[in-house]
Write an enzyme that holds these catalytic residues in place. Structure first.
Site, PDB file in Angstrom:
ATOM      1  N   GLU A 211       0.798  -1.231   0.000  1.00  9.12           N
ATOM      2  CA  GLU A 211       0.000   0.000   0.000  1.00  9.12           C
ATOM      3  C   GLU A 211       0.832   1.283   0.000  1.00  9.12           C
ATOM      4  O   GLU A 211       0.643   2.162   0.840  1.00  9.12           O
ATOM      5  CB  GLU A 211      -0.971  -0.035   1.185  1.00  9.12           C
ATOM      6  CG  GLU A 211      -1.878  -1.262   1.119  1.00  9.12           C
ATOM      7  CD  GLU A 211      -2.786  -1.459   2.346  1.00  9.12           C
ATOM      8  OE1 GLU A 211      -2.714  -0.624   3.270  1.00  9.12           O
ATOM      9  OE2 GLU A 211      -3.558  -2.414   2.350  1.00  9.12           O
TER      10      GLU A 211
ATOM     11  N   ASN B 110       2.038  -4.651  -3.378  1.00  6.81           N
ATOM     12  CA  ASN B 110       0.620  -5.000  -3.218  1.00  6.81           C
ATOM     13  C   ASN B 110      -0.154  -3.740  -2.819  1.00  6.81           C
ATOM     14  O   ASN B 110       0.297  -2.971  -1.978  1.00  6.81           O
ATOM     15  CB  ASN B 110       0.558  -6.046  -2.081  1.00  6.81           C
ATOM     16  CG  ASN B 110      -0.789  -6.663  -1.859  1.00  6.81           C
ATOM     17  OD1 ASN B 110      -1.418  -7.124  -2.802  1.00  6.81           O
ATOM     18  ND2 ASN B 110      -1.234  -6.713  -0.610  1.00  6.81           N
TER      19      ASN B 110
ATOM     20  N   HIS C  11     -10.465  -5.543  -2.637  1.00  9.14           N
ATOM     21  CA  HIS C  11     -11.533  -5.424  -1.627  1.00  9.14           C
ATOM     22  C   HIS C  11     -12.658  -4.647  -2.294  1.00  9.14           C
ATOM     23  O   HIS C  11     -12.638  -3.417  -2.352  1.00  9.14           O
ATOM     24  CB  HIS C  11     -11.019  -4.692  -0.393  1.00  9.14           C
ATOM     25  CG  HIS C  11      -9.982  -5.472   0.352  1.00  9.14           C
ATOM     26  ND1 HIS C  11     -10.285  -6.646   1.002  1.00  9.14           N
ATOM     27  CD2 HIS C  11      -8.652  -5.279   0.500  1.00  9.14           C
ATOM     28  CE1 HIS C  11      -9.185  -7.138   1.555  1.00  9.14           C
ATOM     29  NE2 HIS C  11      -8.179  -6.323   1.265  1.00  9.14           N
TER      30      HIS C  11
ATOM     31  N   GLU D   8      -6.350 -10.266  -2.270  1.00  9.64           N
ATOM     32  CA  GLU D   8      -7.183 -10.142  -1.060  1.00  9.64           C
ATOM     33  C   GLU D   8      -8.658 -10.010  -1.428  1.00  9.64           C
ATOM     34  O   GLU D   8      -9.394  -9.219  -0.829  1.00  9.64           O
ATOM     35  CB  GLU D   8      -6.737  -8.926  -0.230  1.00  9.64           C
ATOM     36  CG  GLU D   8      -5.268  -8.947   0.139  1.00  9.64           C
ATOM     37  CD  GLU D   8      -4.812  -7.798   1.037  1.00  9.64           C
ATOM     38  OE1 GLU D   8      -5.670  -7.099   1.619  1.00  9.64           O
ATOM     39  OE2 GLU D   8      -3.591  -7.595   1.144  1.00  9.64           O
TER      40      GLU D   8
ATOM     41  N   ASP E 169     -12.399  -9.834  -1.679  1.00  9.59           N
ATOM     42  CA  ASP E 169     -13.691 -10.018  -1.019  1.00  9.59           C
ATOM     43  C   ASP E 169     -14.661  -9.007  -1.617  1.00  9.59           C
ATOM     44  O   ASP E 169     -14.240  -8.002  -2.202  1.00  9.59           O
ATOM     45  CB  ASP E 169     -13.630  -9.941   0.519  1.00  9.59           C
ATOM     46  CG  ASP E 169     -12.921  -8.726   1.079  1.00  9.59           C
ATOM     47  OD1 ASP E 169     -12.846  -7.691   0.382  1.00  9.59           O
ATOM     48  OD2 ASP E 169     -12.443  -8.800   2.226  1.00  9.59           O
TER      49      ASP E 169
HETATM   50  O1  9MR Z   1      -7.560  -8.868   7.668  1.00  9.42           O
HETATM   51  C1  9MR Z   1      -6.785  -7.963   8.415  1.00  9.42           C
HETATM   52  C2  9MR Z   1      -7.536  -7.585   9.680  1.00  9.42           C
HETATM   53  O2  9MR Z   1      -7.712  -8.702  10.511  1.00  9.42           O
HETATM   54  C3  9MR Z   1      -6.800  -6.478  10.392  1.00  9.42           C
HETATM   55  O3  9MR Z   1      -7.574  -6.031  11.491  1.00  9.42           O
HETATM   56  C4  9MR Z   1      -6.529  -5.333   9.433  1.00  9.42           C
HETATM   57  C5  9MR Z   1      -5.766  -4.218  10.102  1.00  9.42           C
HETATM   58  O4  9MR Z   1      -5.311  -3.295   9.166  1.00  9.42           O
HETATM   59  O5  9MR Z   1      -5.784  -5.817   8.328  1.00  9.42           O
HETATM   60  C6  9MR Z   1      -6.503  -6.729   7.594  1.00  9.42           C
HETATM   61  O6  9MR Z   1      -5.811  -7.084   6.416  1.00  9.42           O
HETATM   62  C7  9MR Z   1      -5.463  -6.015   5.558  1.00  9.42           C
HETATM   63  C8  9MR Z   1      -4.261  -6.450   4.791  1.00  9.42           C
HETATM   64  O7  9MR Z   1      -3.237  -6.790   5.673  1.00  9.42           O
HETATM   65  C9  9MR Z   1      -3.794  -5.366   3.823  1.00  9.42           C
HETATM   66  N1  9MR Z   1      -4.843  -4.928   2.962  1.00  9.42           N
HETATM   67  C10 9MR Z   1      -6.085  -4.564   3.611  1.00  9.42           C
HETATM   68  C11 9MR Z   1      -6.549  -5.709   4.520  1.00  9.42           C
HETATM   69  C12 9MR Z   1      -7.888  -5.351   5.151  1.00  9.42           C
HETATM   70  O8  9MR Z   1      -7.767  -4.266   6.012  1.00  9.42           O
END
Ligand code: 9MR
Length: 454
Positions: free
Chosen positions: A165, A206, A242, A270, A272
């Site tokens: 990011e 990513n 997402h 990722e 969803d």
């Molecule tokens: O799925 C992850 C969630 O459990 C955490 O609380 C969150 C905190 O930022 O991160 C989520 O995963 C993220 C991923 O590492 C990077 N891209 C966005 C994802 C969703 O926030």
């Protein structure tokens, strides 16, 4: 007490079943020709040379969660376990337990691992974010972190989200601990160090909101092009995906293709697709179409290595915690019943598009009835097909409402009822059957509904 049965398909031949026991009823619906349930997603993906992955939570890797994760996916990504705050919560003190568990599980099940993530602005330990480090100290910390984590899993993590990011929505660099301390070349430095730490790992950048052609994805594109020109090691880009229901970008495939044309792999990392709750059949159908569109875009481009979902069950998804009133974003519901999105993924990977349950028959019976209440039952018979999951649907015509079900997960939305297997009874062998029951209310009349599977 008695039952009335009729068949939609061969109604006249079942006339003798109308025995005059008029108040209670059952309905038999024969589904079309027998068809075996789909192969697991990973078998379909393997046959196509594609990744089908899921994010996982290490502490949940037992029981049904572990069974489905192992059966359906050929890649795993630790959802949180490899992030800096997880592996080094206090400086110099490491905790690899959850990450180790996931890597061990993957190896035991013939799966590959996507490492996530080494260089990010979020989920860093407090000692790092609150520390007052000079640029030189920051650089040393970052390089040591990359070395330590990648060396630990050298040869066992097939691809790493090295940098996560790095961009703002308008395509400018996100101002982070790393950008502010080291300048934009922190990305090239991290990639170069990562290559040295594990030469066998595929190295990725990513990001999210980079699925379609837009300012942010174009910034990523320009960065990758310039890294390639400079000879900085970069093997792929991760498009997180997402997504919001009904909003798959129309330029998804075109965007994947332009990265592929730069000479890098593309992974959907990722995926969803979230919706406003409550779930309805129409939303699930839209979600399936959206999953299909994403899958098809990846399948269509050789250098798209595959798709990872960000949690495979709605019981293990970040969405409800982050978006109030939204959820149901993954291919399985909270009870591990596959949703239409699952069938869409399977179909895109070359499986049949038959919904679960196709090829079996469902019989609805009212087994008891009183005042304003009743007990109902559905029996599923699989004469010449086997199921690994099932769904049964019907619509009540006289205002009946289900208020409790057992041996199935039933949801009534308006007059529509949709039941799916409980976690323990999705498997119906060829020649076998399964039964579930429910209590409901009625008034006036309690006619039998038309039942369908899938
Ligand atoms: O799925 C992850 C969630 O459990 C955490 O609380 C969150 C905190 O930022 O991160 C989520 O995963 C993220 C991923 O590492 C990077 N891209 C966005 C994802 C969703 O926030």
């Amino acid at each position: 007490m008695g039952t009335r049965k009729r068949s939609l398909r061969t109604g006249s031949s079942l006339a003798s079943l109308f025995t005059g026991l008029a108040t209670l009823g059952a309905l038999l619906l024969a589904a079309p020709a027998a068809q075996s349930a789909d192969a697991p997603l990973r078998d379909l993906a393997d046959a196509k040379g594609k990744v089908i992955g899921t994010a996982v939570t290490g502490s949940k890797l037992s029981g049904t969660y572990a069974e489905v994760a192992a059966r359906e996916f050929n890649w795993l990504t630790p959802g949180n376990a490899m992030k800096w705050e997880s592996v080094e919560p206090s400086r110099g003190s490491f905790n690899w337990a959850e990450a180790d568990r996931i890597v061990d599980f993957a190896e035991a099940n013939g799966q590959q691992v996507r490492g996530h993530t080494l260089v990010w602005h979020s989920q860093n330990p407090g000692w790092l974010t609150n520390g007052d480090f000079t640029p030189a100290e920051l650089r040393t910390l970052l390089m040591d972190h990359i070395d330590t984590e990648m060396t630990r899993y050298r040869g066992r993590v097939a691809a790493w989200d090295v940098v996560n990011e790095p961009f703002n929505e308008d395509g400018t660099y996100r101002q982070t601990l790393w950008y502010d301390g080291l300048g934009q070349d922190y990305i090239a430095e991290a990639l170069t160090r990562a290559r040295a730490a594990d030469p066998s790992a595929r190295l990725y950048i990513n990001d999210y909101n980079v699925e379609g052609v837009n300012a942010k994805s174009t910034a990523l594109y320009n960065l990758v092009r310039s890294l390639k020109e400079r000879g900085v090691p970069i093997d792929g880009v991760g498009l997180q995906a997402h997504l919001i229901l009904g909003q798959v970008p129309g330029t998804f495939q075109q965007n994947i293709q332009r990265f592929a044309d730069l000479g890098v792999d593309v992974a959907i990392t990722e995926l969803d697709i979230r919706m406003q709750l409550p779930v309805t059949d129409a939303k699930l159908a839209q979600q399936a179409a959206d999953y299909r569109a994403v899958m098809d875009a990846c399948v269509a481009v050789d250098r798209c290595s595959g798709v990872t979902v960000w949690g495979f069950t709605d019981s293990d998804s970040w969405i409800p915690d982050w978006f109030e009133g939204q959820g149901a974003a993954t291919p399985y519901d909270e009870n591990y019943a596959p949703k239409p999105a699952y069938d869409a993924i399977a179909a895109s990977l070359g499986g049949t598009s038959e919904p679960p349950g196709e090829g079996c028959t469902a019989t609805y019976s009212v087994v008891n009835e009183w005042n304003t209440g009743f007990t109902g039952q559905v029996r599923i018979d699989c004469a010449d097909t086997a199921l690994s999951s099932w769904r049964v649907n019907w619509t009540y015509g006289a205002g009946q409402r289900i208020n409790q079900a057992w041996n199935a997960d039933c949801v009534q939305t308006g007059t529509a009822v949709r039941c799916s297997n409980a976690s323990y009874n999705g498997t119906v062998p060829r020649g076998g059957s399964v039964t579930f029951g429910f209590n409901g209310t009625w008034s006036g009349s309690n006619p039998v509904p038309v039942v369908s599977m899938g």
